[in-house]
Write an enzyme that holds these catalytic residues in place. Structure first.
Site, PDB file in Angstrom:
ATOM      1  CG  ASP A  25     -26.677   3.091  57.162  1.00  0.00           C
ATOM      2  OD1 ASP A  25     -25.501   3.499  57.157  1.00  0.00           O
ATOM      3  OD2 ASP A  25     -26.986   1.913  57.396  1.00  0.00           O
ATOM      4  CG  ASP A  38     -29.331  -1.409  57.627  1.00  0.00           C
ATOM      5  OD1 ASP A  38     -28.682  -0.394  57.972  1.00  0.00           O
ATOM      6  OD2 ASP A  38     -28.811  -2.534  57.519  1.00  0.00           O
ATOM      7  CG  ASP A  55     -22.326  -0.565  54.402  1.00  0.00           C
ATOM      8  OD1 ASP A  55     -22.084  -0.573  53.193  1.00  0.00           O
ATOM      9  OD2 ASP A  55     -21.472  -0.308  55.271  1.00  0.00           O
TER      10      ASP A  55
END
Length: 263
Positions: A13, A209, A15
């Site tokens: 990922d 996250d 962001d």
């Protein structure tokens, strides 16, 4: 950790994992150097639909990282692929950024605010009350409602901000129609990611996250899972979910930093 470092394919990922806004996170530069040094197949798989792979590459270049466009895959690209497979040559009313509009154009989807086949919502500055009213009207007339991703919130330099799922919610509530979300954790996006990498699920790892998208996407796709605490989910937040990632790290910098150390 040793099992993680042996994986052939790395799906990561962006962001909250690579950056917050325009700030590169600690250890990312060392992580990217490790990916290249170990000759890993890697893909930055992001639910953000606002930017194209070219724009993401330029964003990382401004932060000092030079990564080829082929290493990026966005929910905008996944959404365009899904819509064109459902209805080739169709049209859509779009609330979202340039990356989403470009992906739809490239897939042969026309932009239409009169009688579109789809209403497609992603992140971007075009979101306002007027666009919500237009979307509600078009969905009530029969347009199918599509969301680029199901993220409720996202990380930024200023903290947590609303994301696609929160932005599309008023349209769902006003029309009584549920949106279909294409990005993570939808298996469509994960399968495409594996195909781009050219690896089997057992040889790949998902690093993210978010428990509600990244980790469940990995688990449901049979991919190893690593949660980093540099973004949305903190250690207490893990306990809100009935499933668990295999590893929890402070950030991606832990991966090369521990290379060669006892596990």
């Amino acid at each position: 950790m040793e099992e993680l470092r042996k994986k052939k394919g790395i799906i990561c990922d962006m962001d909250g994992v690579i950056y917050h806004g325009n700030r590169l996170l600690p250890g990312v530069r060392e992580f990217v150097e490790w990916l290249h040094r170990e000759d890993k197949s890697f893909l930055f798989l992001t639910n953000s639909s606002e930017r194209s792979p070219k724009e993401l590459r330029l964003k990382l270049m401004r932060m000092g990282l030079d990564i080829d466009e082929k290493h990026f895959y966005t929910s905008a690209l996944a959404t365009a692929k899904f819509v064109s497979s459902q209805a080739p040559g169709s049209s859509a009313y779009v609330i979202g950024g340039p990356g989403l509009i470009t992906a739809l154009y490239d897939a042969g989807i026309a932009i239409n605010d009169v009688n579109p086949d789809f209403v497609i919502v992603g992140e971007g500055n075009s979101y306002n009350y007027e666009s919500i009213l237009k979307a509600v009207k078009l969905v009530n007339k029969g347009a199918r409602l599509i969301g680029t991703n199901s993220d409720l919130t996202g990380p930024s330099e200023d903290g947590i901000i609303p994301a696609c799922r929160a932005m599309i919610s008023p349209i769902e509530m006003a029309t009584g129609k549920e949106a279909y979300f294409v990005g993570k954790p939808n298996p469509l996006m994960m399968r495409t990611g594996l195909k781009i990498l050219g690896v089997h699920s057992e040889d790949a790892v998902m690093i993210g996250d978010r428990m509600d998208t990244d980790m469940i996407a990995g688990i449901e796709s049979g991919i190893d899972t690593v949660l980093v605490l540099s973004g949305v989910t903190d250690r207490d937040g893990i306990n809100k979910f009935p499933y668990r990632p295999r590893l929890v790290l402070d950030g991606v910098g832990d991966i090369p930093d521990m290379n060669g150390c006892p596990d």
